[in-house]
Design a protein around this motif. Sequence first.
Motif, PDB file in Angstrom:
ATOM      1  N   TRP A 103       4.967  -1.887   5.177  1.00 36.89           N
ATOM      2  CA  TRP A 103       3.689  -2.317   4.596  1.00 36.89           C
ATOM      3  C   TRP A 103       2.576  -1.345   4.969  1.00 36.89           C
ATOM      4  O   TRP A 103       1.718  -1.036   4.143  1.00 36.89           O
ATOM      5  CB  TRP A 103       3.359  -3.730   5.081  1.00 36.89           C
ATOM      6  N   GLU A 104       2.609  -0.855   6.199  1.00 39.92           N
ATOM      7  CA  GLU A 104       1.586   0.088   6.657  1.00 39.92           C
ATOM      8  C   GLU A 104       1.564   1.333   5.778  1.00 39.92           C
ATOM      9  O   GLU A 104       0.502   1.804   5.354  1.00 39.92           O
ATOM     10  CB  GLU A 104       1.840   0.455   8.119  1.00 39.92           C
ATOM     11  N   ASN A 106       3.045   1.671   2.712  1.00 38.71           N
ATOM     12  CA  ASN A 106       2.977   1.347   1.287  1.00 38.71           C
ATOM     13  C   ASN A 106       1.632   0.795   0.856  1.00 38.71           C
ATOM     14  O   ASN A 106       1.205   1.003  -0.290  1.00 38.71           O
ATOM     15  CB  ASN A 106       4.091   0.352   0.936  1.00 38.71           C
ATOM     16  N   GLN A 107       0.942   0.079   1.751  1.00 37.50           N
ATOM     17  CA  GLN A 107      -0.307  -0.597   1.393  1.00 37.50           C
ATOM     18  C   GLN A 107      -1.488  -0.128   2.252  1.00 37.50           C
ATOM     19  O   GLN A 107      -2.472   0.376   1.737  1.00 37.50           O
ATOM     20  CB  GLN A 107      -0.128  -2.119   1.552  1.00 37.50           C
ATOM     21  N   HIS A 108      -1.354  -0.315   3.543  1.00 31.53           N
ATOM     22  CA  HIS A 108      -2.458  -0.125   4.482  1.00 31.53           C
ATOM     23  C   HIS A 108      -2.972   1.316   4.516  1.00 31.53           C
ATOM     24  O   HIS A 108      -4.165   1.562   4.341  1.00 31.53           O
ATOM     25  CB  HIS A 108      -1.965  -0.577   5.859  1.00 31.53           C
ATOM     26  N   ALA A 139     -10.565  -3.350  -1.239  1.00 29.71           N
ATOM     27  CA  ALA A 139      -9.130  -3.446  -1.000  1.00 29.71           C
ATOM     28  C   ALA A 139      -8.814  -3.448   0.493  1.00 29.71           C
ATOM     29  O   ALA A 139      -7.931  -4.186   0.955  1.00 29.71           O
ATOM     30  CB  ALA A 139      -8.413  -2.283  -1.681  1.00 29.71           C
ATOM     31  N   LEU A 143      -6.771  -6.192   2.842  1.00 29.84           N
ATOM     32  CA  LEU A 143      -5.620  -5.877   3.683  1.00 29.84           C
ATOM     33  C   LEU A 143      -5.870  -6.266   5.136  1.00 29.84           C
ATOM     34  O   LEU A 143      -4.979  -6.814   5.808  1.00 29.84           O
ATOM     35  CB  LEU A 143      -5.310  -4.388   3.584  1.00 29.84           C
TER      36      LEU A 143
END
Length: 208
Positions: A103-104, A106-108, A139, A143
């Motif tokens: 997640w870090e 891919n997103q964060h 965004a 997150l």
Amino acid sequence: MKKKGFPLKLYSMPSSGNSYKVRLLLALLSRACTVVDVEYGSLALEAAQRDGRLPFGKAPVLELSDGRLLPESNAILCWLGEGTRFWPTDAVERAEMLAWMFWEQNQHEGVIAVRAALACYPHRTADATPERMAALLEAGHRLLGIMEAHLARRDWLAGDAVSLADICLYAYTHSAGSRGGFDMARFPAVGAWLDRVAALPGHVTIDA
């Protein structure tokens, strides 16, 4: 086979959170390592790229004692952390740790780190349009809200003890306010978690 104390060399970009997370874990593990600084625009970066030391064209890269090169920060964390206290023995907790690490990246990172880079790196300022910075701010707060909701119920991201997930997410989150302009006062549980990571024995700052 990993042998404690054998020579390692880290190609590290000093200002990068991805490089910092590796340096931080090395410090927490008291692992000896030669660090080669390859900052943006430096001759050292050009040399590392020319000599094929950066397989994916970027830092960090860990060079092992046999000459093999291990790129990607979270892959390096896993290699260094396996078998240590930062690697959960429970399979579900280990999967939870990896989920946060995926997640870090891919997103964060694509929001928190990118907004900080646009604000701080001169060569990125042309891309820091008001519209883009506003979108990244919104965004990023969303997150950080995901982390806040999770950490409001527990001390660490995966299981009941610190893991690689915490080292991974700490790297860019700890400077989200100072470098990225995010309103960290809105996330007290995240702030308390940042303090817990900073209190770990062996902790070093990004500019250590």
